[in-house]
Design a protein around this motif. Structure first.
Motif, PDB file in Angstrom:
ATOM      1  N   GLU A 198      26.149 -27.985  11.687  1.00 49.64           N
ATOM      2  CA  GLU A 198      26.661 -26.622  11.857  1.00 49.64           C
ATOM      3  C   GLU A 198      25.877 -25.606  11.035  1.00 49.64           C
ATOM      4  OE1 GLU A 198      30.812 -26.654  11.033  1.00 49.64           O
ATOM      5  OE2 GLU A 198      31.314 -27.870  12.793  1.00 49.64           O
ATOM      6  N   GLY A 199      24.808 -26.066  10.379  1.00 46.87           N
ATOM      7  CA  GLY A 199      23.927 -25.156   9.651  1.00 46.87           C
ATOM      8  C   GLY A 199      24.482 -24.665   8.324  1.00 46.87           C
ATOM      9  N   MET A 200      25.355 -25.477   7.694  1.00 47.01           N
ATOM     10  CA  MET A 200      25.952 -25.039   6.428  1.00 47.01           C
ATOM     11  C   MET A 200      24.906 -24.874   5.323  1.00 47.01           C
ATOM     12  SD  MET A 200      29.022 -24.380   6.820  1.00 47.01           S
ATOM     13  CE  MET A 200      29.780 -24.372   8.445  1.00 47.01           C
ATOM     14  N   VAL A 201      23.931 -25.750   5.288  1.00 50.58           N
ATOM     15  CA  VAL A 201      22.893 -25.660   4.254  1.00 50.58           C
ATOM     16  C   VAL A 201      22.114 -24.366   4.420  1.00 50.58           C
ATOM     17  CG1 VAL A 201      20.871 -26.755   3.240  1.00 50.58           C
ATOM     18  CG2 VAL A 201      22.724 -28.173   4.151  1.00 50.58           C
ATOM     19  N   GLU A 202      21.718 -24.073   5.654  1.00 51.61           N
ATOM     20  CA  GLU A 202      20.965 -22.844   5.924  1.00 51.61           C
ATOM     21  C   GLU A 202      21.792 -21.604   5.583  1.00 51.61           C
ATOM     22  OE1 GLU A 202      19.214 -26.042   8.490  1.00 51.61           O
ATOM     23  OE2 GLU A 202      21.230 -25.398   7.932  1.00 51.61           O
ATOM     24  N   LYS A 203      23.094 -21.648   5.882  1.00 50.33           N
ATOM     25  CA  LYS A 203      23.961 -20.498   5.615  1.00 50.33           C
ATOM     26  C   LYS A 203      24.099 -20.246   4.113  1.00 50.33           C
ATOM     27  CE  LYS A 203      26.635 -20.862   9.892  1.00 50.33           C
ATOM     28  NZ  LYS A 203      27.969 -21.160  10.481  1.00 50.33           N
ATOM     29  N   ILE A 204      24.185 -21.306   3.327  1.00 53.72           N
ATOM     30  CA  ILE A 204      24.279 -21.161   1.873  1.00 53.72           C
ATOM     31  C   ILE A 204      22.975 -20.600   1.319  1.00 53.72           C
ATOM     32  CG2 ILE A 204      24.343 -22.483  -0.289  1.00 53.72           C
ATOM     33  CD1 ILE A 204      26.525 -24.205   0.964  1.00 53.72           C
ATOM     34  N   LEU A 259      24.023 -20.365  -5.886  1.00 48.93           N
ATOM     35  CA  LEU A 259      23.874 -21.553  -5.049  1.00 48.93           C
ATOM     36  C   LEU A 259      24.911 -22.623  -5.373  1.00 48.93           C
ATOM     37  CD1 LEU A 259      19.977 -21.947  -4.961  1.00 48.93           C
ATOM     38  CD2 LEU A 259      21.467 -21.481  -3.000  1.00 48.93           C
ATOM     39  N   ILE A 260      25.066 -22.929  -6.648  1.00 49.13           N
ATOM     40  CA  ILE A 260      26.017 -23.979  -7.028  1.00 49.13           C
ATOM     41  C   ILE A 260      27.444 -23.542  -6.721  1.00 49.13           C
ATOM     42  CG2 ILE A 260      26.940 -25.316  -8.964  1.00 49.13           C
ATOM     43  CD1 ILE A 260      24.153 -25.228 -10.225  1.00 49.13           C
ATOM     44  N   PHE A 261      27.762 -22.271  -6.983  1.00 50.82           N
ATOM     45  CA  PHE A 261      29.098 -21.760  -6.675  1.00 50.82           C
ATOM     46  C   PHE A 261      29.391 -21.929  -5.184  1.00 50.82           C
ATOM     47  CE2 PHE A 261      32.082 -18.492  -5.345  1.00 50.82           C
ATOM     48  CZ  PHE A 261      33.100 -18.622  -6.280  1.00 50.82           C
ATOM     49  N   ALA A 262      28.418 -21.587  -4.345  1.00 51.84           N
ATOM     50  CA  ALA A 262      28.614 -21.704  -2.902  1.00 51.84           C
ATOM     51  C   ALA A 262      28.757 -23.164  -2.473  1.00 51.84           C
ATOM     52  CB  ALA A 262      27.453 -21.049  -2.162  1.00 51.84           C
ATOM     53  N   ILE A 263      28.003 -24.052  -3.109  1.00 45.55           N
ATOM     54  CA  ILE A 263      28.054 -25.473  -2.761  1.00 45.55           C
ATOM     55  C   ILE A 263      29.416 -26.075  -3.099  1.00 45.55           C
ATOM     56  CG2 ILE A 263      27.163 -27.761  -3.374  1.00 45.55           C
ATOM     57  CD1 ILE A 263      24.395 -26.406  -3.731  1.00 45.55           C
ATOM     58  N   ILE A 264      29.868 -25.853  -4.330  1.00 42.41           N
ATOM     59  CA  ILE A 264      31.099 -26.524  -4.766  1.00 42.41           C
ATOM     60  C   ILE A 264      32.361 -25.890  -4.184  1.00 42.41           C
ATOM     61  CG2 ILE A 264      30.003 -27.327  -6.888  1.00 42.41           C
ATOM     62  CD1 ILE A 264      31.423 -25.184  -8.434  1.00 42.41           C
ATOM     63  N   LYS A 310      36.673 -24.609  -0.039  1.00 42.65           N
ATOM     64  CA  LYS A 310      37.733 -23.726  -0.539  1.00 42.65           C
ATOM     65  C   LYS A 310      37.795 -22.438   0.263  1.00 42.65           C
ATOM     66  CE  LYS A 310      39.207 -21.256  -4.707  1.00 42.65           C
ATOM     67  NZ  LYS A 310      38.931 -21.010  -6.153  1.00 42.65           N
ATOM     68  N   TYR A 311      36.624 -21.913   0.610  1.00 40.21           N
ATOM     69  CA  TYR A 311      36.570 -20.661   1.360  1.00 40.21           C
ATOM     70  C   TYR A 311      36.393 -20.888   2.856  1.00 40.21           C
ATOM     71  CZ  TYR A 311      36.226 -18.758  -3.307  1.00 40.21           C
ATOM     72  OH  TYR A 311      36.482 -18.444  -4.618  1.00 40.21           O
ATOM     73  N   SER A 312      36.731 -22.107   3.281  1.00 41.96           N
ATOM     74  CA  SER A 312      36.776 -22.444   4.711  1.00 41.96           C
ATOM     75  C   SER A 312      35.474 -22.129   5.437  1.00 41.96           C
ATOM     76  CB  SER A 312      37.944 -21.701   5.384  1.00 41.96           C
ATOM     77  OG  SER A 312      39.163 -21.994   4.736  1.00 41.96           O
ATOM     78  N   TYR A 313      34.369 -22.319   4.720  1.00 44.27           N
ATOM     79  CA  TYR A 313      33.046 -22.102   5.315  1.00 44.27           C
ATOM     80  C   TYR A 313      32.898 -20.678   5.870  1.00 44.27           C
ATOM     81  CZ  TYR A 313      33.149 -27.210   5.126  1.00 44.27           C
ATOM     82  OH  TYR A 313      33.274 -28.511   4.709  1.00 44.27           O
ATOM     83  N   ASP A 314      33.659 -19.736   5.309  1.00 43.62           N
ATOM     84  CA  ASP A 314      33.622 -18.345   5.788  1.00 43.62           C
ATOM     85  C   ASP A 314      32.538 -17.588   5.033  1.00 43.62           C
ATOM     86  OD1 ASP A 314      33.989 -15.789   6.625  1.00 43.62           O
ATOM     87  OD2 ASP A 314      36.115 -15.656   6.097  1.00 43.62           O
ATOM     88  N   PHE A 315      31.409 -17.343   5.683  1.00 47.35           N
ATOM     89  CA  PHE A 315      30.293 -16.667   5.025  1.00 47.35           C
ATOM     90  C   PHE A 315      30.269 -15.171   5.332  1.00 47.35           C
ATOM     91  CE2 PHE A 315      29.096 -21.113   5.217  1.00 47.35           C
ATOM     92  CZ  PHE A 315      28.618 -21.343   3.933  1.00 47.35           C
ATOM     93  N   GLN A 316      31.294 -14.709   6.056  1.00 48.84           N
ATOM     94  CA  GLN A 316      31.403 -13.276   6.329  1.00 48.84           C
ATOM     95  C   GLN A 316      32.289 -12.583   5.305  1.00 48.84           C
ATOM     96  OE1 GLN A 316      29.491 -11.903   8.749  1.00 48.84           O
ATOM     97  NE2 GLN A 316      28.729 -14.019   8.997  1.00 48.84           N
ATOM     98  N   ASN A 317      33.152 -13.363   4.653  1.00 47.22           N
ATOM     99  CA  ASN A 317      34.075 -12.808   3.658  1.00 47.22           C
ATOM    100  C   ASN A 317      33.992 -13.580   2.344  1.00 47.22           C
ATOM    101  OD1 ASN A 317      35.692 -10.807   5.416  1.00 47.22           O
ATOM    102  ND2 ASN A 317      35.777 -12.721   6.603  1.00 47.22           N
ATOM    103  N   HIS A 318      32.799 -14.025   2.022  1.00 50.16           N
ATOM    104  CA  HIS A 318      32.597 -14.871   0.836  1.00 50.16           C
ATOM    105  C   HIS A 318      32.637 -14.019  -0.438  1.00 50.16           C
ATOM    106  CE1 HIS A 318      30.788 -17.886  -1.810  1.00 50.16           C
ATOM    107  NE2 HIS A 318      31.037 -18.762  -0.857  1.00 50.16           N
TER     108      HIS A 318
END
Length: 537
Positions: free
Chosen positions: A460-466, A286-291, A295-303
């Motif tokens: 844009e649902g960033m919290v839900e995606k994380i 969770l913290i890694f995804a938050i901080i 850096k990863y351009s909000y890309d949750f398909q190639n995280h």
């Protein structure tokens, strides 16, 4: 006489139980070239396919083999004579060999061969063994191997004059047995290393060890004899000592002292602090995804979390500090440095807890769930040939506080008090709260780390995606976490990636604990936490 061409010593290498020649070869070939170029190494597969699950499954590829079989208390053996004949036949056809290198079960064989050959019990058709190299060794009839079989009953009847080199790991399940084996050899040469039941890499150049580190090592060596010793849940011979009120393996005490003496904190440091089995892996993710969300351009398909275990992304502080014999592994990390630790708050240096240093995130959990999860986890890490640690044995140790970084209650109280004194520096969380309201607490985490979600991100649902990316259901079902191989080093715990995912539930203790155990634990919990009114309902 004309001059003779000197040849490299030819060594027959015997792998461990339910491993293979290829596995041992991969491990040994990581040794420095300056060592390997002087040796002629031959790797031999054992004659019998593995008759059960391999301890290295998921770490090294099959097939796996075993040299012989034994009953649970190692008092009876089968296929042992066939094993001896197989090795001797190979030596006749492919020799001559000067010595043996053995790991684990292979080292048990190699250790017995000089005495058996001396007494005419084995290897009578090949030249005399000149030396043995034993990694994680033991002897038939030693603490690990019960009463010796007739074939080996005289192998250690008198000290062996065969030159021997012994590798003994600080975290090895056979540390005690390997140490006892030394008495069977005349003038054994010993190399101690900080790793577990594995072939050490031999990559540390002692000449490059920082002088300050050496002083810390010397200070620890002077202090160790004064510390109380306790039982280890893994039963692997690792020395567990009580340091400043907490129970820790020697290598962790060493890591803490290195941090106390040499670590230079930065204001941007983020330290995830936990007691084992309280949600470390989840909160790491969770913290890694938050901080790193920008850096990863909000890309949750190639995280990175989709292909990499959280351990590989967030190293353990007290383990990483050992790397390379200096603080370079930590000093070269870019800011903000994100590290995980099990260090109790009272043992953290004041330089890290001052108002000018970084932040701590702490998570605790219902003690009964912590206990059950730790019991399961430690049994996963125990060697397969050892009997599992019983629930009753584990319960006794947990109640007495003899756990990794224990007592649990003191660990929790240290960070609770710190969070009250410095709420902007220490965020205190409960696993149960995070589990029930993950969206609320992910936003709270981001705010505490001074990386709050802006309105656009929330829309844009960033919290839900994380939350979805880091959920137990998602992480535990990823290929990397189901079948991934956990390579040692770089601040990581031993074990396979799947070991760090079990159920991720609240209240699983109800499926394991008797009413009597629950009553005792609840009494301890009430006594220890009544002053702060901490509950886990």
């Amino acid at each position: 006489m004309g001059s003779q061409i000197q040849r490299k010593p030819r060594i027959l290498c015997l792998h461990g139980f339910r491993r293979s020649a290829e596995i041992l070869k991969k491990q040994v070939l990581q040794w420095p070239e300056t060592v390997l170029e002087k040796l002629d190494l031959v790797f031999l597969d054992a004659p019998f396919p593995a008759q059960g699950k391999s301890y290295v499954e998921g770490i090294f590829d099959p097939p796996y083999y075993e040299w012989f079989q034994a009953n649970k208390d190692f008092s009876e053996y089968t296929n042992f004579e066939e094993c001896l004949a197989y090795i001797e036949d190979y030596m006749i056809k492919n020799g001559p060999f000067d010595g043996f290198l053995g790991f684990s079960q292979g080292a048990v064989l190699a250790a017995a061969f000089p005495g058996m050959q001396r007494d005419g019990l084995a290897l009578t058709k090949v030249p005399k063994i000149k030396f043995v190299i034993l990694i994680s060794g033991a002897k038939f009839g030693g603490s690990k191997y019960g009463h010796a079989k007739q074939l080996t009953s005289t192998a250690f009847s008198s000290p062996l004059e065969c030159p021997s080199l012994h590798f003994i790991g600080e975290m090895d399940i056979l540390k005690l047995a390997s140490t006892e084996l030394l008495d069977s050899f005349v003038d054994p040469f010993v190399i101690n290393h900080p790793e577990g039941h594995t072939v050490p890499k031999l990559v540390i150049d002692l000449e490059k060890v920082d002088q300050g580190y050496r002083k810390t090592y010397d200070k620890l060596d002077e202090m160790l004899p004064t510390l109380a010793e306790g039982e280890n849940w893994l039963a692997n011979g690792v020395q567990v000592v009580q340091y400043q009120g907490f129970w820790l393996p020697k290598f962790c005490v060493q890591g803490i002292m290195l941090i106390q003496d040499h670590f230079k904190p930065r204001p941007t440091d983020i330290i995830l602090s936990t007691f084992p089995k309280c949600g470390t892996t989840w909160l790491r993710a969770l913290i890694f995804a938050i901080i790193n969300r920008k850096k990863y351009s909000y890309d949750f398909q190639n995280h990175p979390l989709l292909t990499t275990n959280p351990q590989d992304l967030v190293p353990f502080f007290e383990m990483l500090i050992h790397e390379g014999g200096s603080t370079s592994s930590i000093e070269t990390l870019p800011s903000p440095r994100f590290l995980a630790t099990h260090i109790p708050f009272p043992l953290i240096p004041k330089s890290m807890t001052s108002s000018s240093s970084g932040r701590f995130v702490y998570i605790c959990r219902e003690p009964k769930d912590v206990f059950v999860s730790m019991w399961h986890f430690m049994n996963k890490l125990r060697a397969k040939e050892l009997a599992p640690l019983s629930l009753e044995e584990a319960f006794d140790l947990f109640c007495r506080g003899v756990t990794f970084a224990g007592p649990y209650w003191d660990h929790v109280l240290g960070f609770w008090e710190a969070s009250l004194e410095s709420p902007n520096k220490v965020l205190f969380l409960k696993y149960e709260d995070l589990k029930r309201e993950p969206l609320v607490y992910v936003k709270k985490l981001a705010y505490f780390l001074d990386l709050p979600f802006v309105a656009e991100e929330e829309n844009e649902g960033m919290v839900e995606k994380i939350v979805e990316l880091c959920s137990f259901e998602n992480l535990s079902n990823l290929v990397v976490n189901k079948n991934g191989k956990n390579t040692p080093g770089k601040g990581k715990h031993p074990g396979t990636n799947s070991d760090f995912f079990r159920k991720g539930q609240i209240g699983d203790w109800k499926n394991h604990l008797t009413p009597q155990i629950v009553e005792v634990l609840d009494k301890i919990i009430k006594e220890k936490f009544q002053s702060i009114r901490l509950n886990f309902d």
